[in-house]
Enzyme design. Structure first.
Site, PDB file in Angstrom:
ATOM      1  N   THR A  35       1.143  14.528  -5.593  1.00  0.00           N
ATOM      2  CA  THR A  35       0.393  14.424  -4.338  1.00  0.00           C
ATOM      3  C   THR A  35       1.285  14.155  -3.137  1.00  0.00           C
ATOM      4  O   THR A  35       0.862  14.345  -1.996  1.00  0.00           O
ATOM      5  CB  THR A  35      -0.654  13.298  -4.427  1.00  0.00           C
ATOM      6  OG1 THR A  35       0.016  12.039  -4.625  1.00  0.00           O
ATOM      7  CG2 THR A  35      -1.626  13.548  -5.572  1.00  0.00           C
ATOM      8  N   CYS A  92       1.642   4.475  -2.956  1.00  0.00           N
ATOM      9  CA  CYS A  92       0.530   3.518  -2.965  1.00  0.00           C
ATOM     10  C   CYS A  92       1.019   2.124  -3.363  1.00  0.00           C
ATOM     11  O   CYS A  92       2.115   1.963  -3.900  1.00  0.00           O
ATOM     12  CB  CYS A  92      -0.540   3.938  -3.974  1.00  0.00           C
ATOM     13  SG  CYS A  92      -1.195   5.597  -3.759  1.00  0.00           S
ATOM     14  N   CYS A  99      -3.884   0.250  -6.111  1.00  0.00           N
ATOM     15  CA  CYS A  99      -4.670   1.315  -5.472  1.00  0.00           C
ATOM     16  C   CYS A  99      -5.858   1.702  -6.359  1.00  0.00           C
ATOM     17  O   CYS A  99      -5.692   1.933  -7.569  1.00  0.00           O
ATOM     18  CB  CYS A  99      -3.797   2.536  -5.212  1.00  0.00           C
ATOM     19  SG  CYS A  99      -4.674   3.871  -4.348  1.00  0.00           S
ATOM     20  N   ASP A 121      15.197 -37.110  -0.908  1.00  0.00           N
ATOM     21  CA  ASP A 121      13.939 -37.334  -0.206  1.00  0.00           C
ATOM     22  C   ASP A 121      13.215 -38.532  -0.812  1.00  0.00           C
ATOM     23  O   ASP A 121      13.010 -38.597  -2.030  1.00  0.00           O
ATOM     24  CB  ASP A 121      13.063 -36.080  -0.319  1.00  0.00           C
ATOM     25  CG  ASP A 121      11.756 -36.227   0.423  1.00  0.00           C
ATOM     26  OD1 ASP A 121      11.726 -35.897   1.615  1.00  0.00           O
ATOM     27  OD2 ASP A 121      10.757 -36.678  -0.188  1.00  0.00           O
TER      28      ASP A 121
END
Length: 476
Positions: A37, A41, A45, A434
């Protein structure tokens, strides 16, 4: 940083299984192109799955376009979360993609991109073509096409204005690119969007309302609470109701003028309302907002690794889809880090911006530029850092090499890991110093950093889980 493995898009069997299952988790991680084609996609799809022998896989839409494929108008493969690969990888290709998605080629061209990355144009083109299947111009062209489609479908701008706002140098180039990429004309794209009812309500030529996709699950409240807890009046604003944070906004310093953004979490997307001085900044603004909320993360991959640790597993289960908060501007984040509690008073020195319409009317101030901070009455260390940012000797932008930036930051006595995690989106950073991480680790009986070996390459997400569930500090 994480050890690199073979890229997903080269594993044709796994990719085809994802396509057959129409698995949305893989959207943005690779492109499927169909030889019969001539169309490419997203993996999910809804069209009939093509035969395996007719399918090719690419890492980027630009690579598919370079090979002669056109974008599917049904699944819109460019309207998906970005590849999490760019955050996991820290190589030249990934750093280039960060800058290209920020609109850097449109502003400074390929020579400027190469200079910013510290390579020659030839070296950069060779690496990007080998790694991504397309050179910098093709990658930037795909970025322009995506920005143009957003403006065509979601604004009332005349198409001539759309062309230049998206970064095209001529109307002819704009028309040819849209025709090649989407197999239709700009006017036909706009007409189709109106038939589908996709156009947002008119909000003026510099205002847009966009839908930002993400990979579910997404802990929107967690990342918004993080930003809300550090919000600077005028620069940022928060809307909170009984159900949680319903909106977060901030000012943006963009290439062609200041901008405002207001973010509202929805079940399947984040609504992004933008007010821009110049629509040429649209792509850059969207890219920065996506980094701010870590919208391109792969929560399934994070959960697989961290959920395998019996200590972290309950935390991962309790808050699925946790994100690592990013930043919209490297110098701003760095200055806020070194300013600490003084950031609020310094923020008032920023230039004023015209207030937007509600709820953006409380966004009035841009965070001050480094030169303004350097000239203010700040501590000597802050002044030194601000001066280095102002003269360019310290430049924490998204295209930096992590190792080089780390060395520069450490030379200034700055917490390099925190900056790498938030500015570069580095996914494998463990903030062992931390306080919240240390309290949480102690409560869970974790000996860091040894216990973290199995968390790679997602240590940044482990950091956030530990921070999120840290016990309150004992001040007695």
């Amino acid at each position: 940083m994480a050890t690199q493995t073979a890229p997903l898009w080269r594993d044709t069997e796994r990719c085809y299984r994802a396509v057959t299952a129409r698995d949305q988790r893989f959207d943005g991680q690779f492109i499927m192109a169909v030889r019969t084609t001539g169309i490419y996609c997203r993996p999910s799809c809804p069209a009939i799955t093509p035969k395996a022998q007719n399918v090719r896989f690419f890492l980027t839409s630009a690579a598919a376009q370079t090979s002669g494929f056109r974008a599917c108008r049904r699944c819109l493969p460019d309207a998906v979360p970005g590849s999490p690969d760019w955050n996991v990888r820290a190589d030249l290709a990934a750093r280039a993609m960060h800058l290209i998605s920020d609109g850097f080629v449109e502003r400074e061209g390929v020579p400027g991109l190469a200079r910013r990355l510290g390579y020659s144009e030839r070296q950069l083109g060779r690496v990007l073509t080998a790694e991504l299947g397309a050179g910098p111009l093709a990658l930037a062209r795909a970025h322009r096409a995506h920005s143009a489609r957003l403006l065509i479908e979601l604004s009332a701008l005349p198409l001539t204005d759309v062309a230049f706002a998206a970064g095209f140098s001529s109307i002819r180039q704009f028309n040819e690119t849209i025709r090649e990429v989407f197999a239709t004309t700009p006017s036909q794209l706009r007409a189709a969007s109106l038939r589908r009812g996709r156009r947002a309500e008119p909000t003026g030529s510099t205002r847009l309302s966009l839908r930002l996709p993400f990979r579910a699950p997404f802990d929107a409240q967690g990342v918004l609470r993080y930003h809300a807890s550090r919000a600077l009046p005028g620069v940022e604003a928060v809307e909170e109701r009984a159900e949680g944070i319903t909106g977060y906004g901030r000012t943006l310093r963009l290439s062609h003028g200041p901008g405002l953004v207001w973010l509202s979490p929805q079940p399947d997307h984040v609504r992004c309302d933008l007010a821009l001085t110049d629509l040429r900044d649209l792509g850059s603004a969207v890219s920065r907002v996506r980094r701010l909320l870590d919208l391109d993360a792969d929560p399934e991959a994070v959960a697989r690794v961290l959920g395998a640790d019996p200590v972290l597993a309950p935390l991962v289960t309790k808050v699925p889809g946790l994100r690592v908060p990013g930043a919209v501007d490297g110098p701003e984040l760095l200055l806020r880090a070194v300013l600490g509690s003084a950031a609020a008073s310094v923020a008032a020195l920023g230039s004023q911006v015209p207030p937007g319409e509600p709820p953006m009317d409380t966004l009035t101030t841009l965070f001050p530029e480094p030169a303004v901070v350097a000239a203010a009455g700040v501590k000597p260390h802050v002044k030194t850092v601000a001066a280095a940012l102002a003269d360019g000797s310290l430049d924490p932008h998204v295209g930096r090499d992590p190792g080089e930036l780390r060395a520069e930051l450490l030379a200034f006595g700055i917490n390099a890991d925190y900056i790498l995690m938030r500015v570069l989106g580095a996914p494998d950073v463990l903030l062992t110093t931390d306080p919240a991480v240390r309290r949480s680790a102690a409560a869970l009986g974790l000996a860091l950093p040894g216990a973290a070996r199995g968390w790679r390459p997602w240590s940044s997400y482990a950091t956030r889980y530990l921070q999120t569930f840290a016990p309150e500090e004992n001040l007695s």
